[in-house]
Design an enzyme around this catalytic site. Structure first.
Site, PDB file in Angstrom:
ATOM      1  NE  ARG A 146      31.861  30.308  37.912  1.00 28.64           N
ATOM      2  CZ  ARG A 146      31.124  29.266  37.524  1.00 28.64           C
ATOM      3  NH1 ARG A 146      30.582  29.257  36.307  1.00 28.64           N
ATOM      4  NH2 ARG A 146      30.941  28.240  38.329  1.00 28.64           N
ATOM      5  CG  HIS A 147      36.166  38.857  36.879  1.00 23.44           C
ATOM      6  ND1 HIS A 147      37.124  38.841  35.885  1.00 23.44           N
ATOM      7  CD2 HIS A 147      36.200  40.115  37.409  1.00 23.44           C
ATOM      8  CE1 HIS A 147      37.710  40.015  35.821  1.00 23.44           C
ATOM      9  NE2 HIS A 147      37.174  40.802  36.739  1.00 23.44           N
TER      10      HIS A 147
END
Length: 422
Positions: free
Chosen positions: A236-237
């Site tokens: 994820r980011h």
């Protein structure tokens, strides 16, 4: 017509006529000098008799190609810098050079009498570029540094992996190459200054300094959330500020998918045939999607698992959604876009056979890419550099070789035990 326009129109390489003395090794410095070589500079690669560290790793089976990747279009010579004659030959080279690059530990060249102060007395126009792990000042100055160590110290390793699992190093040698790119930039900035002032300059880049800004997303999350910020976010980011932003399973592998704006997510719903969810409060804005990222990921992966990765990527790209299949290195080496642009090229290497080598990412419009010339054997240009360029006779070169100062004709010269090269 300006000089810059004239150069582009004539097809001249931006660094044509610039001579670089490359004392560097492994990835950091050699990548900076590779960029210079492909921009037209004449790069003379100075190595100890056993070869620089990356060349000497080739017998382990993993470094022969990396050496070839970073040392195209360079002239290799062997020189024993622990002999006074060897240092004197380097000084003769510096008199005629524009740039010197090294990535020894801080203080090594000063102790040998070939540091920036010594060499700029000989050539005040010389640009002296150096890179090290932590820089020439500060409490970590003398710590040994390699990419793995720097990834740990810079926070890269602790930021990589899943929050419930141990940290993992980056697959790429990012600290080395970050430093190499910044070193090139520093040297080119100094070269521009010299065009106006006529004076050289000493520049340095530390791997630690060069890497820090790449963790901007992670640092932003730390600033916003403090102790509640997870150290690692998996795929994820890094700042957990975008959703979807992840790796998703498909029938035959994985894809990455990123929706930086609301319009991207609406396009994803259209591609998936789920336009009915556009008004769902969980998915309405980027903030709401981040708050419900598990629901977002479950929705998307429920669809991607039914399709091949190439099909998912093609559909998303057609809708202008940032998406790509997760490819292995053999696929990347044959990338049709990079080959079409000349960024990757097939080369018949005299030692490795037919291999794919990278060109410089720097494209100078109006000038054809410089032809890739395969990396040469250790000391292959000794006669051309020490003889033809510096003007030493064959008899002098033979005496240098006998004294363990240089090698001859691309062969390793005998190295007296008391004068082992750096």
């Amino acid at each position: 017509m300006s000089a810059a326009t004239s150069n582009a129109a004539s097809g001249q390489y931006p660094l044509a006529g610039i001579t670089v003395i490359d004392l560097s090794h492994v990835y950091n410095g050699p990548y900076a000098t590779f960029l210079m070589a492909m921009a037209g500079a004449n790069v003379i690669k100075v190595e100890p008799f056993g070869g620089e560290h990356l060349r000497s790793r080739g017998d382990m089976g993993g470094a022969a190609l990396p050496f070839a990747m970073l040392n195209s279009n360079k002239q290799p010579v062997t020189l024993n810098l622990k002999t006074e004659q060897g240092r004197q030959l380097l000084r003769e080279m510096v008199e005629r050079a524009d740039i010197l690059v090294e990535n020894f530990a801080p203080g090594v060249t000063d102790r040998l009498g070939i540091g920036p102060a010594d060499l700029q007395k000989i050539n005040p126009r010389l640009i002296y570029g150096s890179s090290s792990g932590y820089g020439k000042s500060g409490p970590y100055r003398d710590y040994p540094a390699m990419d793995l160590v720097m990834q740990a110290m810079c926070g890269v390793i602790n930021s990589t992996g899943y929050p419930d699992q141990p940290p993992v190093k980056s697959g790429a040698a990012i600290c080395d190459f970050m430093a190499g790119i910044h070193l090139y930039a520093a040297i080119m900035t100094a070269l521009y200054e010299r065009e106006r002032t006529g004076q050289g300059r000493v520049v340095e880049v530390s791997m630690q300094d060069a890497t820090y800004a790449s963790l901007a997303s992670n640092l932003g999350m730390l600033h916003a959330r403090g102790e509640e910020a997870p150290a690692r976010t998996g795929n994820r980011h890094g700042g957990l500020g975008i959703s979807p932003y992840n790796v998703y399973e498909t029938k035959d592998g994985y894809v990455v998918l990123n929706a930086p704006g609301d319009r991207h997510f609406r396009a994803i719903l259209d591609v998936m045939g789920r336009a009915d969810l556009k008004d769902d409060p969980r998915f309405l804005t980027r903030g709401s999607r981040v708050a419900h990222f598990a629901d977002v990921d479950a929705l998307i992966e429920g669809w991607t698992r039914l399709l091949p990765k190439a099909d998912v990527a093609a559909r998303m790209l057609a809708a202008k959604v940032p998406c790509a299949p997760v490819r292995d290195l053999s696929e990347v080496m044959h990338d049709r876009n990079m080959h079409a642009r000349g960024s990757l090229q097939w080369v018949d290497h005299p030692e490795l056979g037919r291999v794919v080598l990278p060109h410089s990412p720097l494209v100078f419009e109006g000038t054809q890419r410089r032809a890739l010339e395969p990396s040469l054997p250790l000391g292959a240009c000794n006669h051309a550099v020490f003889g033809d360029w510096l003007g030493h006779s064959d008899e002098e070169l033979a005496a240098f070789a006998e004294a363990g100062v240089i090698g001859m004709s691309g062969e390793q010269a005998p190295t007296p035990k008391e004068t082992q090269s750096v």
